[in-house]
Every structure is written in C-alpha cells, then in structure tokens.
Motif scaffolding. Structure first.
Motif, PDB file in Angstrom:
ATOM      1  N   ILE A   1      29.483  32.428  39.960  1.00 25.42           N
ATOM      2  CA  ILE A   1      30.135  33.635  39.934  1.00 25.42           C
ATOM      3  C   ILE A   1      30.789  34.052  38.830  1.00 25.42           C
ATOM      4  N   THR A   2      30.804  35.148  38.395  1.00 31.26           N
ATOM      5  CA  THR A   2      31.527  35.741  37.301  1.00 31.26           C
ATOM      6  C   THR A   2      32.813  35.965  37.504  1.00 31.26           C
ATOM      7  N   THR A   3      33.575  36.116  36.557  1.00 29.74           N
ATOM      8  CA  THR A   3      35.101  36.287  36.500  1.00 29.74           C
ATOM      9  C   THR A   3      35.342  37.560  37.224  1.00 29.74           C
ATOM     10  N   THR A   4      34.725  38.497  37.068  1.00 28.85           N
ATOM     11  CA  THR A   4      34.798  39.897  37.659  1.00 28.85           C
ATOM     12  C   THR A   4      34.065  39.847  39.104  1.00 28.85           C
ATOM     13  N   TYR A   5      34.955  40.398  40.201  1.00 31.83           N
ATOM     14  CA  TYR A   5      34.406  40.704  41.229  1.00 31.83           C
ATOM     15  C   TYR A   5      34.259  42.025  41.946  1.00 31.83           C
TER      16      TYR A   5
END
Length: 545
Positions: free
Chosen positions: A301-305
């Motif tokens: 899962i990417t750093t951005t949510y």
C-alpha cells in the motif's frame, strides 16, 4: 542457516471490535427500527471517517471544521492497536496517537464521534492493526476462539473503553466484517463471534452495540452494511435501524496501481438511494484518507492514503465531490424529521424507476430514483412531469419542486497540476549525504544473529523490528560432485515481497512480487566453486497484509 534483522508475513482478514462514541452533550442513546435515538429524538446521522494517525494534530482542527462545513454531524475513526501498544503492556498515546485530543477536537466542533476499537481494523494498515508481538505469544491463534488472543484483546479493548468512560459517549459497535471470514474458522469462528458479543455487553456501557457485515449478529447486536451500495441492505431484526458503516468514497492505492477514482455523481447517487430506501445512518470511508507515515501501511500500500476522499491527502477540498455532497447533506438534514417519522410508500415505474414518499401529518418529502445506468426517465408523479437522468436520484423536499439531483453537479471542479520540484535547481538548499550500506558480514561472510536448521517465520525472527531479513546458508561441493553442470541455477520459491540474491558475495538478481500475488519463483544462473559456496538472500517487505 543464519538470520539477521528480520520480520514476517501474515494473511489479512477483516475484523474489529468497535466502540461508537457520540459526543456533544447527549445523555441517552438508544435505537428503534427506524433510527438511532439521541436524548429521545430520532436522528439522521451523516458520518465521515478520519483516521487520526494518518494526519497530524495540527491538521485535526481544520479537517474537523471542513467536515462540519461539508454537512457532517459525525466523525468516525479506528483505534490502531499496534501503534498504541507496540510492546506488550507499553502504551503510546502521544503526538498523532493522542486519541483523547483527537476526540476532544471533534467535540469542540459539536460533532459526534464514532470510535472503532478493533482489535483488527484491516484499513490497509500494517498487519491490520494487530501488534506483531501478539503473533509471537506462545499458543496464540489470532481472531478465533483462543484464550491467549482473547485475553489480550480483552485487555486492550477494556483499556480504551475505560478511557472513553471519562467522556460522554453514546454508542458502541463490535465486529468489522467478521462474517466475511467466519466460515474459515468453522465452529471456533462462531464461538468467537458470540464471545465478542458477550464481552461487549459485559462492559456495561449502557448503549447499543453494532456488528457490521455480520448477518447472523446475535441480539442485542445490530448488524450493518459495508460496500459501494447498501440501499438493498435489510437488518436482521425489525428493531434495528438501517445503517451503512462504510460507503467507499474511492479506494486505496497499491504500489504500481492506478489512482483510484469514484465520481461525485455516483457517490451522491449511492447516498441518496440509501436514504430513499429507509437508511438513517451513513458513514463515508474515507472522508479524509491522509498519509501512511513510517511503516504503518499494509502490504504494497502506498504512502498516500488519499482514497479520492472529499478532503484530499493534505486536507484540501476535493471538488466537486466535497461541494456536491455538501448540497446533498443540507437537503437531507432539512428532511430529518420526515425521514425518521414519516409513513413510507413507494411506487415502481418501468425500467428501474421508482418514487418514494415520506409523509407526516405536517409535511411530506419525496425521492424519484432512476437506477437505470444508461437511460433517462420522464415520469408523471402527483400531477407533475419530471425528467430523471440515468443513474440518479432527484430529491423533492416538498414533493413538488426538485431541490437536488445526484447527477447534476453545480460545484466548481478543482484541477490539480503537478509541477517540477524546483528545489532540485537549488542544490545549496539540499543537504544530501550518502554512504554505502555495510553488508559484507551477511553477503560475503554469512554472519547472522540466529542459527537454525529450518526456515523461520520472519515475524517470529524479527518481531517487526525491521523490514529486512537475511537468510544465509552454504553449499559444499567436491570437484567430482555429480551436481556440476554448465547450467547450474539458483531457484527460490518465494512467498514474500522482494528478494535480492547473492552467491559468494556477488549479486545474482532480484525479484519483486505483485500486489496481492506474493507467490513467485526466482531462478537465475549461478557459478559455483569447488568447496564452500555462500548463498545469501535478502528478503524485504513493504508492510504486512
């Protein structure tokens, strides 16, 4: 086999014990088959998820204020066990983990708060919010009828509930989508679910409890819906209101994946349709997604949510979604009494078109819904002609004049433009320093901290102290060994995320798994030597599932 600086993997299910605590001078909370009641009054609750560890305390007041301005009256958040108890019986509620401060910020704006304790939260959060030390307790089996696990769950849940007892909370919820995986655990899963319900009641909070995605939730638990659309959801008890605990405003992003998008029109349609068909509690997941700081994200899962939520990752208005929903919330609030007390009648027209009337002695309000995704509809209703665009709902607060249509967006669209980072043109403002990583002990000498005669689970070996694990072993070959060949290869059956391979100190190659597909075969040609050959494998994860 020697190991150094390790970590591990887990299979991800969705479970959580959840406390829904509503602040704002309320003294009595209950429910009937129509709605949640606060101080004896049926309420229409418009909620949005904001996860406090995915933003900073400095951001909280602005996020909550914009949520209120957007028409919400409730804020929801999970409680993330693994960051609050990173080491068993050692707790952290500081900085952006200051749960009480976050809830106080919600209260200061006069909003209710929905608190979902867990212990398993999913939420695309590292190991689903469970502390890895839990996995390593002797005899522990996670999320089933296991005394070791249930005792730890009971300890943490009671800790949070006791903290909330000092506040004015109104509602509790237990279970998060456990019904989706209960069959995996067989009879033990059923026993565990019943234990959760009994445990929740034993806390004697004096407010209702909820289970989401749990069609067989035992009384007095109320079951709720999660998903893209919940208009067709029916509670399993006629005395439970129709509640939607997760309306997905977009989606999470995985490394290498596409940016998620859910249109404002479709999201508004799902909400209006839910209230047209009897819903009275709806929560956006997410209203502000935020950022996965540090090592908090789940696998790949990417750093951005960002989640394509009404408030973007940085707290800016995501237009037209925020504004379009604000207009919807305003008109729904104006109809609160009618929607929670009115007699309901529905007329079905052809081609998935329907009209729903909510009527009291004082007033009436109407919804005209067109669930056909391709064709507009023109109907005659109570002597007037209305055109309803495809896949939309028109709301008539007085059953005469259209006050809102989900497909008609009047809010200005925000356009984001990515520009080159100009800081790169001013190197004097950047203070970069570099050094090579010292890996000779592992890569060349095969020195580690643990020696074992079998492969070890990385969670067991590293206890979540690092994202990296070295597996090191050696192969002794004689000059006349029958294995000798011109086409010798190193093959690794991988079940992790990232693998870097070295043979006799020389880099052989790497392999990266794909999101949600963590089984692969790594195979590269290698040149072995007579005598001792050292094979060093560096395994790395990007969060735990």
């Amino acid at each position: 086999m020697a190991l150094s600086n390790s970590f591990s993997f887990a299979f991800c299910f969705c479970f959580s014990v959840i406390l829904l605590s509503f602040y704002a001078n309320a003294t009595d909370v209950s429910h009937d088959g129509r709605a949640i009641t606060i101080d004896g009054k049926r309420r229409l609750l418009l909620s949005g998820s904001i996860h406090y560890p995915r933003s900073t305390p400095q951001m909280w007041p602005d996020l909550i204020k914009k949520s209120k301005e957007g028409g919400l009256n409730t804020i929801e958040t999970y409680v993330f066990w693994n960051v609050h108890e990173p080491v068993r019986r050692q707790y952290d509620f500081t900085g952006n983990l200051d749960l009480v401060r976050f809830l106080k910020t919600v209260q200061d704006e006069g909003l209710y708060a929905v608190l979902r304790i867990g212990p398993y939260v999913c939420a695309e959060w590292n190991y689903g919010g469970l502390p890895v030390w839990l996995h390593n307790l002797p005899g522990c089996e996670i999320r089933t009828a296991n005394d070791v696990y249930m005792n730890e769950m009971k300890n943490f849940t009671t800790l949070i509930v006791d903290m909330m007892k000092k506040k004015s909370f109104l509602h509790l919820k237990i279970e998060n989508e456990y019904g989706n995986v209960q069959s995996y655990y067989g009879d033990a899963g059923k026993a565990y679910m019943n234990w959760c319900a009994n445990f929740a009641e034993s806390l004697d909070i004096g407010v209702p409890w909820i289970m989401c995605q749990q069609s067989d939730a035992p009384q007095p638990m109320m079951n709720t819906c999660n998903g893209w659309y919940c208009d067709s959801f029916t509670p399993n008890n006629e005395n439970s209101p129709k509640m939607w605990t997760e309306n997905w405003t977009g989606w999470f992003k995985s490394w290498g994946g596409k940016d998620p998008l859910r249109t404002a029109e479709d999201l508004a349609f799902s909400v209006a349709r839910f209230f047209q068909l009897g819903g009275t509690f709806q929560n956006y997941y997410m209203y502000h997604g935020g950022t996965n700081f540090g090592r908090t994200a789940a696998a790949y899962i990417t750093t951005t949510y960002d989640y394509d939520a009404p408030l973007d990752e940085y707290g800016n208005l995501n237009q037209p979604k925020w504004g379009h929903l604000k207009e919807l919330h305003q008109i729904l609030k104006s109809m609160e009494y009618t929607l929670t007390h009115g007699n309901v009648t529905t007329t079905n027209f052809d081609n998935s078109v329907s009209a729903t009337v909510y009527a009291t002695n004082e007033s009436s309000s109407c919804f005209l819904g067109n669930a056909n995704s391709t064709t507009d509809a023109t109907i005659t209703f109570e002597g007037n002609t209305y055109t309803i665009p495809a896949w939309s709902v028109s709301i008539l607060p007085d059953c005469k004049t259209e006050g809102y249509n989900t497909a008609k967006v009047n809010t200005q669209t925000t356009v984001k433009v990515k520009v080159v980072n100009k800081a790169e043109d001013e190197p004097e403002s950047l203070a970069w320093s570099w050094r090579p990583e010292t890996i000779d002990d592992t890569r060349v000498l095969a020195k580690g901290e643990i020696t074992a005669n079998q492969l070890l689970d990385q969670k067991v070996a590293g206890d979540d102290a690092s994202d990296y694990l070295w597996y090191m072993t050696s192969v002794h070959l004689k000059k006349d060994d029958p294995i000798w060949s011109k086409n010798m290869t190193l093959r690794v059956n991988g079940t992790g995320f990232i693998l870097h391979a070295y043979v006799n100190g020389k880099y052989v190659g790497s392999q990266w798994a794909q999101y949600n597909v963590y089984n692969y075969v790594f195979e590269k040609s290698v040149k072995l030597l007579p005598g001792k050959n050292i094979i060093s494998l560096l395994s790395a994860t990007v969060g735990f599932p």
